[in-house]
Write a protein that holds these residues in place. Structure first.
Motif, PDB file in Angstrom:
ATOM      1  N   ILE A   1      32.468  54.141  59.655  1.00 51.04           N
ATOM      2  CA  ILE A   1      33.924  54.228  59.594  1.00 51.04           C
ATOM      3  C   ILE A   1      34.506  54.546  60.966  1.00 51.04           C
ATOM      4  O   ILE A   1      35.448  53.893  61.425  1.00 51.04           O
ATOM      5  N   ALA A   2      33.946  55.538  61.624  1.00 49.61           N
ATOM      6  CA  ALA A   2      34.457  55.951  62.934  1.00 49.61           C
ATOM      7  C   ALA A   2      34.378  54.805  63.941  1.00 49.61           C
ATOM      8  O   ALA A   2      35.285  54.633  64.762  1.00 49.61           O
ATOM      9  N   LEU A   3      33.325  54.014  63.874  1.00 51.92           N
ATOM     10  CA  LEU A   3      33.173  52.888  64.803  1.00 51.92           C
ATOM     11  C   LEU A   3      34.255  51.841  64.558  1.00 51.92           C
ATOM     12  O   LEU A   3      34.923  51.401  65.492  1.00 51.92           O
ATOM     13  N   SER A   4      34.442  51.450  63.300  1.00 55.25           N
ATOM     14  CA  SER A   4      35.472  50.448  62.986  1.00 55.25           C
ATOM     15  C   SER A   4      36.838  50.919  63.458  1.00 55.25           C
ATOM     16  O   SER A   4      37.558  50.192  64.154  1.00 55.25           O
ATOM     17  N   LEU A   5      37.201  52.144  63.093  1.00 57.83           N
ATOM     18  CA  LEU A   5      38.519  52.657  63.466  1.00 57.83           C
ATOM     19  C   LEU A   5      38.704  52.715  64.974  1.00 57.83           C
ATOM     20  O   LEU A   5      39.760  52.350  65.491  1.00 57.83           O
ATOM     21  N   ALA A   6      37.685  53.159  65.694  1.00 58.01           N
ATOM     22  CA  ALA A   6      37.795  53.270  67.155  1.00 58.01           C
ATOM     23  C   ALA A   6      37.897  51.900  67.821  1.00 58.01           C
ATOM     24  O   ALA A   6      38.704  51.705  68.733  1.00 58.01           O
TER      25      ALA A   6
ATOM     26  N   LYS B   1      33.569  55.998  72.365  1.00 59.22           N
ATOM     27  CA  LYS B   1      33.167  57.395  72.157  1.00 59.22           C
ATOM     28  C   LYS B   1      34.334  58.341  72.395  1.00 59.22           C
ATOM     29  O   LYS B   1      34.526  59.312  71.659  1.00 59.22           O
ATOM     30  N   TRP B   2      35.111  58.059  73.435  1.00 56.52           N
ATOM     31  CA  TRP B   2      36.252  58.915  73.772  1.00 56.52           C
ATOM     32  C   TRP B   2      37.261  58.923  72.630  1.00 56.52           C
ATOM     33  O   TRP B   2      37.756  59.980  72.240  1.00 56.52           O
ATOM     34  N   ILE B   3      37.560  57.769  72.069  1.00 56.29           N
ATOM     35  CA  ILE B   3      38.512  57.680  70.956  1.00 56.29           C
ATOM     36  C   ILE B   3      37.977  58.460  69.752  1.00 56.29           C
ATOM     37  O   ILE B   3      38.708  59.214  69.112  1.00 56.29           O
ATOM     38  N   ILE B   4      36.705  58.285  69.457  1.00 55.65           N
ATOM     39  CA  ILE B   4      36.105  58.978  68.316  1.00 55.65           C
ATOM     40  C   ILE B   4      36.201  60.491  68.495  1.00 55.65           C
ATOM     41  O   ILE B   4      36.574  61.220  67.577  1.00 55.65           O
ATOM     42  N   LYS B   5      35.901  60.971  69.700  1.00 55.52           N
ATOM     43  CA  LYS B   5      35.956  62.420  69.947  1.00 55.52           C
ATOM     44  C   LYS B   5      37.383  62.929  69.999  1.00 55.52           C
ATOM     45  O   LYS B   5      37.692  63.969  69.412  1.00 55.52           O
ATOM     46  N   LYS B   6      38.256  62.221  70.697  1.00 60.35           N
ATOM     47  CA  LYS B   6      39.650  62.673  70.847  1.00 60.35           C
ATOM     48  C   LYS B   6      40.337  62.834  69.495  1.00 60.35           C
ATOM     49  O   LYS B   6      41.041  63.800  69.256  1.00 60.35           O
TER      50      LYS B   6
ATOM     51  N   LYS C   1      26.773  60.276  63.619  1.00 58.11           N
ATOM     52  CA  LYS C   1      26.715  61.185  64.748  1.00 58.11           C
ATOM     53  C   LYS C   1      27.066  60.474  66.033  1.00 58.11           C
ATOM     54  O   LYS C   1      26.774  59.310  66.206  1.00 58.11           O
ATOM     55  N   ILE C   2      27.670  61.201  66.921  1.00 52.45           N
ATOM     56  CA  ILE C   2      28.001  60.694  68.257  1.00 52.45           C
ATOM     57  C   ILE C   2      27.084  61.370  69.243  1.00 52.45           C
ATOM     58  O   ILE C   2      26.844  62.524  69.208  1.00 52.45           O
TER      59      ILE C   2
END
Length: 153
Positions: free
Chosen positions: A43-48, A136-141, A152-153
């Protein structure tokens, strides 16, 4: 008072853009969740990826339901593909991750594994470390990993 307004203006813009970004993730979460359950794409990958490629839904391509920067060649020129519906885009996005470089016996399962496949495989998405750093930055921010418990990142 004028100085205070000038100093606070960038903060107001930032808060506003942050809220728009959050709304983008909320608006597209259900589709990303469906892709996760049907195709295994985190999910996080698609959204980012969608956020980066569509400028959080504000790009010209996004006006044509293309959140992922999917390209086509028209008369020899590379252009953003136009999708009739967002569902058409989501199906196309999922097809990208069904390519052999993503769907062998070592199919990626975590965001990190997908990003490595993007960097090193001969796939449609960018093959650069800079691109994956942005993801990665978008996922973390925006703390997108909260929507993907085991990712996991």
């Amino acid at each position: 008072m004028k100085t205070l307004t000038i100093l606070l203006f960038p903060l107001l813009l930032h808060a506003s853009s942050h809220e728009r970004a959050q709304q983008f993730f909320v608006d597209h979460y259900e589709a990303a969740e469906q892709l996760y359950f049907c195709e295994g794409i985190p999910i996080a990958l698609s959204l980012a990826v969608w956020a980066l490629e569509s400028k959080y839904g504000s790009s010209t391509a996004a006006q044509y339901n293309n959140l992922g920067g999917v390209k086509v060649y028209i008369e020899g020129k590379k252009q953003n593909k136009r999708f009739a519906t967002k569902c058409d885009f989501y199906a196309s996005f999922a097809a990208i991750f069904k390519q052999p470089c993503y769907s062998n016996d070592l199919r990626p399962k975590t965001v990190e594994q997908y990003l490595k496949a993007m960097e090193y495989a001969c796939c449609s998405y960018h093959r650069s470390r800079e691109y994956t750093k942005k993801i990665k930055w978008i996922i973390k921010k925006f703390k997108l990993e909260r929507w993907a418990g085991t990712m996991k990142i």
